[in-house]
Structures are given as C-alpha cells and as structure tokens.
Design a protein around this motif. Structure first.
Motif, mmCIF file in Angstrom:
data_model
loop_
_atom_site.group_PDB
_atom_site.id
_atom_site.type_symbol
_atom_site.label_atom_id
_atom_site.label_comp_id
_atom_site.label_asym_id
_atom_site.label_seq_id
_atom_site.Cartn_x
_atom_site.Cartn_y
_atom_site.Cartn_z
ATOM 1 N N GLU A 86 0.801 -1.225 0.000
ATOM 2 C CA GLU A 86 0.000 0.000 0.000
ATOM 3 C C GLU A 86 0.834 1.275 0.000
ATOM 4 N N ARG A 87 1.947 1.289 0.747
ATOM 5 C CA ARG A 87 2.767 2.507 0.805
ATOM 6 C C ARG A 87 4.095 2.210 1.501
ATOM 7 N N PHE A 88 5.000 3.183 1.390
ATOM 8 C CA PHE A 88 6.261 3.146 2.130
ATOM 9 C C PHE A 88 6.311 4.304 3.114
ATOM 10 N N LEU B 241 15.454 4.858 -5.194
ATOM 11 C CA LEU B 241 15.644 3.443 -5.500
ATOM 12 C C LEU B 241 14.324 2.684 -5.495
ATOM 13 N N LEU B 242 13.438 3.028 -4.580
ATOM 14 C CA LEU B 242 12.125 2.368 -4.539
ATOM 15 C C LEU B 242 11.311 2.709 -5.782
ATOM 16 N N LYS B 243 11.349 3.981 -6.188
ATOM 17 C CA LYS B 243 10.622 4.394 -7.395
ATOM 18 C C LYS B 243 11.189 3.722 -8.635
ATOM 19 N N ASN B 244 12.507 3.502 -8.666
ATOM 20 C CA ASN B 244 13.141 2.861 -9.814
ATOM 21 C C ASN B 244 12.719 1.408 -9.974
ATOM 22 N N ASN B 245 12.116 0.845 -8.924
ATOM 23 C CA ASN B 245 11.631 -0.538 -8.997
ATOM 24 C C ASN B 245 10.187 -0.614 -9.473
ATOM 25 N N HIS B 246 9.699 0.515 -10.001
ATOM 26 C CA HIS B 246 8.355 0.582 -10.588
ATOM 27 C C HIS B 246 7.258 0.197 -9.586
ATOM 28 N N LEU B 247 7.454 0.635 -8.355
ATOM 29 C CA LEU B 247 6.442 0.418 -7.326
ATOM 30 C C LEU B 247 5.678 1.725 -7.152
ATOM 31 N N SER B 248 4.515 1.796 -7.758
ATOM 32 C CA SER B 248 3.753 3.052 -7.798
ATOM 33 C C SER B 248 2.826 3.171 -6.595
ATOM 34 N N VAL B 249 3.447 3.300 -5.428
ATOM 35 C CA VAL B 249 2.688 3.516 -4.199
ATOM 36 C C VAL B 249 3.261 4.761 -3.515
ATOM 37 N N PRO B 250 2.474 5.403 -2.641
ATOM 38 C CA PRO B 250 2.966 6.612 -1.973
ATOM 39 C C PRO B 250 4.195 6.333 -1.113
ATOM 40 N N GLY C 165 26.553 9.618 14.139
ATOM 41 C CA GLY C 165 25.923 8.439 13.560
ATOM 42 C C GLY C 165 24.659 8.755 12.802
ATOM 43 N N SER C 166 24.128 7.731 12.140
ATOM 44 C CA SER C 166 22.871 7.881 11.409
ATOM 45 C C SER C 166 22.197 6.514 11.292
ATOM 46 N N SER C 167 20.920 6.538 10.968
ATOM 47 C CA SER C 167 20.196 5.291 10.707
ATOM 48 C C SER C 167 19.055 5.564 9.743
ATOM 49 N N LEU C 168 18.576 4.503 9.128
ATOM 50 C CA LEU C 168 17.498 4.605 8.144
ATOM 51 C C LEU C 168 16.577 3.399 8.284
ATOM 52 N N LEU C 169 15.290 3.650 8.235
ATOM 53 C CA LEU C 169 14.300 2.575 8.203
ATOM 54 C C LEU C 169 13.400 2.757 6.991
ATOM 55 N N VAL C 170 13.260 1.700 6.206
ATOM 56 C CA VAL C 170 12.260 1.642 5.148
ATOM 57 C C VAL C 170 11.155 0.720 5.632
ATOM 58 N N LYS C 171 9.989 1.282 5.854
ATOM 59 C CA LYS C 171 8.837 0.508 6.320
ATOM 60 C C LYS C 171 7.889 0.276 5.143
ATOM 61 N N ALA C 172 7.595 -0.980 4.884
ATOM 62 C CA ALA C 172 6.664 -1.343 3.826
ATOM 63 C C ALA C 172 5.324 -1.721 4.461
ATOM 64 N N VAL C 173 4.297 -0.983 4.106
ATOM 65 C CA VAL C 173 2.978 -1.223 4.664
ATOM 66 C C VAL C 173 2.150 -2.020 3.662
ATOM 67 N N TYR C 174 1.745 -3.210 4.060
ATOM 68 C CA TYR C 174 0.921 -4.073 3.227
ATOM 69 C C TYR C 174 -0.514 -4.086 3.754
ATOM 70 N N GLU C 175 -1.382 -4.677 2.996
ATOM 71 C CA GLU C 175 -2.803 -4.734 3.353
ATOM 72 C C GLU C 175 -3.022 -5.376 4.719
ATOM 73 N N ASN C 176 -2.288 -6.453 5.017
ATOM 74 C CA ASN C 176 -2.507 -7.199 6.265
ATOM 75 C C ASN C 176 -1.304 -7.208 7.198
ATOM 76 N N SER C 177 -0.217 -6.561 6.815
ATOM 77 C CA SER C 177 0.997 -6.653 7.614
ATOM 78 C C SER C 177 1.903 -5.453 7.353
ATOM 79 N N VAL C 178 2.990 -5.387 8.102
ATOM 80 C CA VAL C 178 4.042 -4.391 7.871
ATOM 81 C C VAL C 178 5.383 -5.106 7.950
#
Length: 337
Positions: A183-185, A211-220, A234-247
């Motif tokens: 559904e979204r990132f 990079l996510l857009k380059n994978n042709h994933l047309s979600v917000p 220091g630094s950190s990064l999280l990419v959260k993928a939100v699915y219909e029934n899970s994350v």
C-alpha cells in the motif's frame, strides 16, 4: 532444570530462554552462551538482559558476570515493577526491550521500563524499527504498548535513552499467512546534528525513495527526516513497507566511511529480497514473533528458515511449547500446534 546448549546460536537463544523462564517459572541452565560467535559469552547488553529478566521475576542467578559462558536462572514470582536499566555501553536498547516485552503479557496493570545504551547500533533493530514496525504489528493483535525516545545513542559512546510503557492487555492469536497488496512506504531517516550540514539524513531518505521508485512500485512514499543530539556521530534509516494485512521493516546504520547512499541501498536491497517472497513478515520479525506464537498461538509466514529461527525453535520447544514449520509451496509457515 531445563538444559540448553548455546553453541550453535547467539544472544537470541539467551533472550528467549530468559523470557520463557520468567513467564513459565521453569528453571534453566544455558551453557556455551553465544557459542557460534567469535567473542562468546555475556557482553554488557546480554548481562543486562539477564539482570533485567531476573528483576522482573525475582530470580536466583548463577554465572551473571561479564564474559560468563554459563548461567543458571531460577525464576520466582513475576512482579510488575517500574525501573531503569543501564547497559553502560552502546549495547542495544531494543534487544533489551525484546526480552522484556513478552513478559508484559502476564501483567494486570500498567508498566514502565527505562533503558539506557544504544538506540541505533549494528546487529540489532533500530529504535524506529521497534516503534514503527514491531509495535504496530503487535497492536493489531491486542498489545497495548509504546516506546518514547529520550536521547539517541550511536556507537561507540551510546548514551541513548528510551522508555517502554504498556497497559493491561490480552493478545489474540496472530494469523499472518497473507500480507496482501503493498500500500505505501514510510521512510524514517535520522542523523546526529553534527551531520546536518552534510545533509546526511536527507540524502539517505532521498536515495531510498529514488531506489524504490526505480523498482516501478507506484505507491505513496512518506519521508520523515530528523537530526538529533547524540554523544557519538551516527545515522540510521528505516524503510517501512505497509501491506494490506501486515508491515515489514528494513533498516541500516551509518558508520564512518559509509556513504549515505550506501546506507539507503542496503535497506532497499533488503526490502527487494523480501518483496520477492510470499512472506507476511521480515526476517527479524520472524524471530521475534516466535515467542508470542508460543504464548498466545497463531501462525505466520516467514521469508526463510534461518539458523536463527532453528535455534530459537529449539529453545522454545525445550520449555514445552510445540511450534512447527509447515512448508506449503514457497511458503514457510510458523505455527503453534
């Protein structure tokens, strides 16, 4: 006395044993602690897990010293006591929370636990993963908990602080066999304030989004970028993928000599590998949900049966919980029998 041999595993075997011992009241002896690691035995963060679990159930301990490769843990009665634990290094706060959280399934009142150490360090989930991936997933099944950040702690000085709070709750059995459609990132990028002039957090987030857009994933794609005071750079990064029934969550930590763009690429590559599977949860969450499956039942599809999963399964079964892995086509489903 339950006897466990830790020669094949790492800290996860210890944390699972501590939690299940506190909950069940079963004594255990763990030998060859972190036996598969190049530096076996209890480090600061593992020792603090032992002491914290012991305090939560008034346990009698043997071998609770730094460097020890054997402990005996004899739990007493579970007690809901708010307190502070200081790892004393940049050892992972989130792994300490992982030990404590399942114990709160037994509490009939609110609970508050403060931990000091590292919030965003290698070999452990970042603070944002715990807050924005793990807790939301468990809340869908009845957990009432949150964590708040006091101060970010990076390697080597640590100095981070976070507070875990829970209310009385009753969990339902998770049924996570199908994740549904993407559904979204949500991208959470952070860095110490001394890196703001270089735009590190912004570059991490922008590169991940590209990079996510380059994978042709047309979600917000939503981006959250912050700079915070910290005792170490220091630094950190999280990419959260939100699915219909899970994350699912995929994080990476910056370090000296590692470009911001490489931090982003690391997290996105982990997402891509996961997205190619039919799993409902990411690899790290697979490990973490096992203990909740043991306590409340349920089923969850995982990306693969890793050595982590296998050794964790051995510990859980040693406490009398019957979990099994069911293979159906390309799916690996963990479930309580």
């Amino acid at each position: 006395m339950i006897e466990i041999d830790g020669r094949k595993g790492g800290g996860q075997m210890l944390r699972t044993a501590l939690t299940l011992s506190a909950v069940t009241g079963e004594n255990f002896e763990l030998e060859n602690i972190r036996g598969s690691r190049s530096n076996p035995g209890l480090k600061n963060q593992h020792l603090e897990c032992v002491k914290t679990a012991g305090r939560l159930c008034d346990a009698k301990l043997e071998g609770d010293q730094k460097g020890s490769e054997r402990i005996v843990f004899k739990p007493g009665n579970i007690r809901n006591e708010s307190f502070t634990s200081n790892i004393g290094t940049a050892g992972s706060i989130t792994l300490l929370f992982d030990t404590v959280l399942p114990v709160t399934t037994q509490f009939s009142d609110s609970f508050r636990f403060t931990a000091k150490g590292g919030t965003d360090v290698k070999w452990s989930p970042t603070f944002n993963y715990f807050k924005h991936v793990k807790l939301p997933l468990l809340r869908k099944h009845g957990l009432v908990a949150d964590i708040e950040l006091g101060e970010t702690g990076y390697y080597p000085k640590g100095g981070g602080k976070a507070v875990l709070t829970t209310e009385e709750y009753s969990m339902s059995s998770p049924d996570l066999k199908e994740r549904g459609e993407l559904e979204r990132f949500e991208i959470y990028s952070k860095a110490s304030k001394d890196l703001e002039s270089q735009g590190v957090a912004g570059r991490q987030a922008d590169e991940a989004a590209k990079l996510l857009k380059n994978n042709h994933l047309s979600v917000p794609i939503d981006k959250n970028i912050v700079y915070e005071d910290a005792k170490s750079t220091g630094s950190s990064l999280l990419v959260k993928a939100v699915y219909e029934n899970s994350v699912a969550g995929f994080d990476a930590v910056g370090e000296k000599g590692k470009r911001s763009e490489d931090v982003a690429r690391e997290a996105v590559e982990e997402f891509k590998s996961f997205h190619e599977t039919d799993a409902a949860v990411d690899l790290y969450m697979a490990d973490q949900l096992m203990i909740f499956l043991a306590l409340v039942g349920g089923k969850v599809s995982i990306p693969e049966v890793t050595e982590h999963v296998q050794t964790n399964l051995e510990v859980i079964r040693s406490f009398g919980f019957d979990l099994e892995i069911e293979k159906t086509g390309k799916k690996n489903v963990l479930k309580k029998v």
